[in-house]
Design a protein around this motif. Sequence first.
Motif, PDB file in Angstrom:
ATOM      1  N   ARG A   1      -5.212   8.761   9.270  1.00 53.12           N
ATOM      2  CA  ARG A   1      -3.871   8.172   9.433  1.00 53.12           C
ATOM      3  C   ARG A   1      -3.915   6.651   9.287  1.00 53.12           C
ATOM      4  O   ARG A   1      -3.041   6.060   8.641  1.00 53.12           O
ATOM      5  N   LEU A   2      -4.926   6.019   9.866  1.00 49.80           N
ATOM      6  CA  LEU A   2      -5.067   4.558   9.720  1.00 49.80           C
ATOM      7  C   LEU A   2      -5.260   4.188   8.251  1.00 49.80           C
ATOM      8  O   LEU A   2      -4.669   3.225   7.763  1.00 49.80           O
ATOM      9  N   HIS A   3      -6.068   4.962   7.540  1.00 48.48           N
ATOM     10  CA  HIS A   3      -6.322   4.717   6.120  1.00 48.48           C
ATOM     11  C   HIS A   3      -5.036   4.869   5.305  1.00 48.48           C
ATOM     12  O   HIS A   3      -4.724   4.051   4.447  1.00 48.48           O
ATOM     13  N   ARG A   4      -4.291   5.925   5.601  1.00 43.21           N
ATOM     14  CA  ARG A   4      -3.023   6.177   4.896  1.00 43.21           C
ATOM     15  C   ARG A   4      -2.039   5.035   5.128  1.00 43.21           C
ATOM     16  O   ARG A   4      -1.355   4.592   4.207  1.00 43.21           O
ATOM     17  N   ARG A   5      -1.984   4.515   6.355  1.00 38.76           N
ATOM     18  CA  ARG A   5      -1.092   3.389   6.661  1.00 38.76           C
ATOM     19  C   ARG A   5      -1.538   2.130   5.937  1.00 38.76           C
ATOM     20  O   ARG A   5      -0.700   1.352   5.473  1.00 38.76           O
TER      21      ARG A   5
ATOM     22  N   ASP B   1       0.789   0.066   3.442  1.00 43.79           N
ATOM     23  CA  ASP B   1       1.047  -1.373   3.604  1.00 43.79           C
ATOM     24  C   ASP B   1       0.743  -2.129   2.318  1.00 43.79           C
ATOM     25  O   ASP B   1       1.496  -3.009   1.911  1.00 43.79           O
ATOM     26  N   LYS B   2      -0.350  -1.783   1.663  1.00 46.13           N
ATOM     27  CA  LYS B   2      -0.717  -2.452   0.409  1.00 46.13           C
ATOM     28  C   LYS B   2       0.322  -2.166  -0.668  1.00 46.13           C
ATOM     29  O   LYS B   2       0.693  -3.063  -1.420  1.00 46.13           O
ATOM     30  N   ARG B   3       0.802  -0.934  -0.725  1.00 47.37           N
ATOM     31  CA  ARG B   3       1.834  -0.584  -1.718  1.00 47.37           C
ATOM     32  C   ARG B   3       3.118  -1.347  -1.458  1.00 47.37           C
ATOM     33  O   ARG B   3       3.775  -1.798  -2.399  1.00 47.37           O
ATOM     34  N   GLN B   4       3.504  -1.482  -0.195  1.00 47.35           N
ATOM     35  CA  GLN B   4       4.721  -2.229   0.137  1.00 47.35           C
ATOM     36  C   GLN B   4       4.594  -3.677  -0.296  1.00 47.35           C
ATOM     37  O   GLN B   4       5.538  -4.259  -0.813  1.00 47.35           O
TER      38      GLN B   4
ATOM     39  N   GLY C   1       6.217  -7.763  -4.120  1.00 50.85           N
ATOM     40  CA  GLY C   1       5.874  -8.817  -5.070  1.00 50.85           C
ATOM     41  C   GLY C   1       6.491  -8.611  -6.420  1.00 50.85           C
ATOM     42  O   GLY C   1       6.705  -9.557  -7.171  1.00 50.85           O
ATOM     43  N   HIS C   2       6.833  -7.374  -6.770  1.00 54.36           N
ATOM     44  CA  HIS C   2       7.445  -7.060  -8.056  1.00 54.36           C
ATOM     45  C   HIS C   2       8.959  -7.180  -8.031  1.00 54.36           C
ATOM     46  O   HIS C   2       9.597  -7.138  -9.065  1.00 54.36           O
ATOM     47  N   ASN C   3       9.546  -7.293  -6.857  1.00 51.06           N
ATOM     48  CA  ASN C   3      11.011  -7.388  -6.756  1.00 51.06           C
ATOM     49  C   ASN C   3      11.488  -8.805  -6.823  1.00 51.06           C
ATOM     50  O   ASN C   3      11.012  -9.755  -6.584  1.00 51.06           O
TER      51      ASN C   3
END
Length: 177
Positions: free
Chosen positions: A159-163, A167-170, A175-177
Motif C-alpha cells: 500500500r505504501l508503494h502504491r501511494r 504521488d509521483k503520477r500526480q 507538471g503537464h497541466n
Amino acid sequence: MTASEWSEYLGDDLRVSSALAVGPSERALTDPGLAQRLIESLDLFDDTHPRSIPHEDETAPEIQRLEHKLDLLLHLVAESLHPERPAPVEATLSRHGIVLPAGTVPEDCDRLEIYLSRLLPQPCVLGVESPTTAGDVQLMRWTGMEDTLRESLGRWIFRLHRREIADKRQKVDAGHN
C-alpha cells in the motif's frame, strides 16, 4: 554498500522507503495478533491520502468536524503518552527486514519500536537481529515474526508503494497541466 546489495537483509520482495519514527526499544515485543491488526487498520488513521472507499456523506460539515475532532484527540493522546517519540528517519522496509541511517540504533539493539502512524499513540515493537552497519546505513532482519504478521507487513508495504507511485503520477500530471 548500495541499495542493490541490501537483498541479503531485505530479500527480493517489494521494498519501500518512508519517513518513520523508529528507535530502539526496551518494551516487550508487541503481541503478533495485535501487531497484525494495527498494521491492517492503518488506513483508518492515514490522514495524508483519501480513503479508498469514500463515505457518501464525506463532504457533510458535521462529519468533517467529527473527523477533525477525532484526529486532534488521537494526536493529544499520542503526545501525552509518548512525548519523547523518536524523530522520523528515512527507513527502507521489506517483509524480511529494515534499513535505517547509520547510528539510528545501538549495535546491540534487538527490538525496534516503530510508530506506524503519527496518530497512533503506541508503537509496534518488533524483534530484529543486531544491526550490521555498512557505510551510512544499518541493516537488520526481522526475528521471531509469525507468517501472518509478515504477510500483513507485506500488504502494508505494498500500500505504501502504491501511494508512492500515485504521488509521483500526480506530480507528473500537475507538471503537464
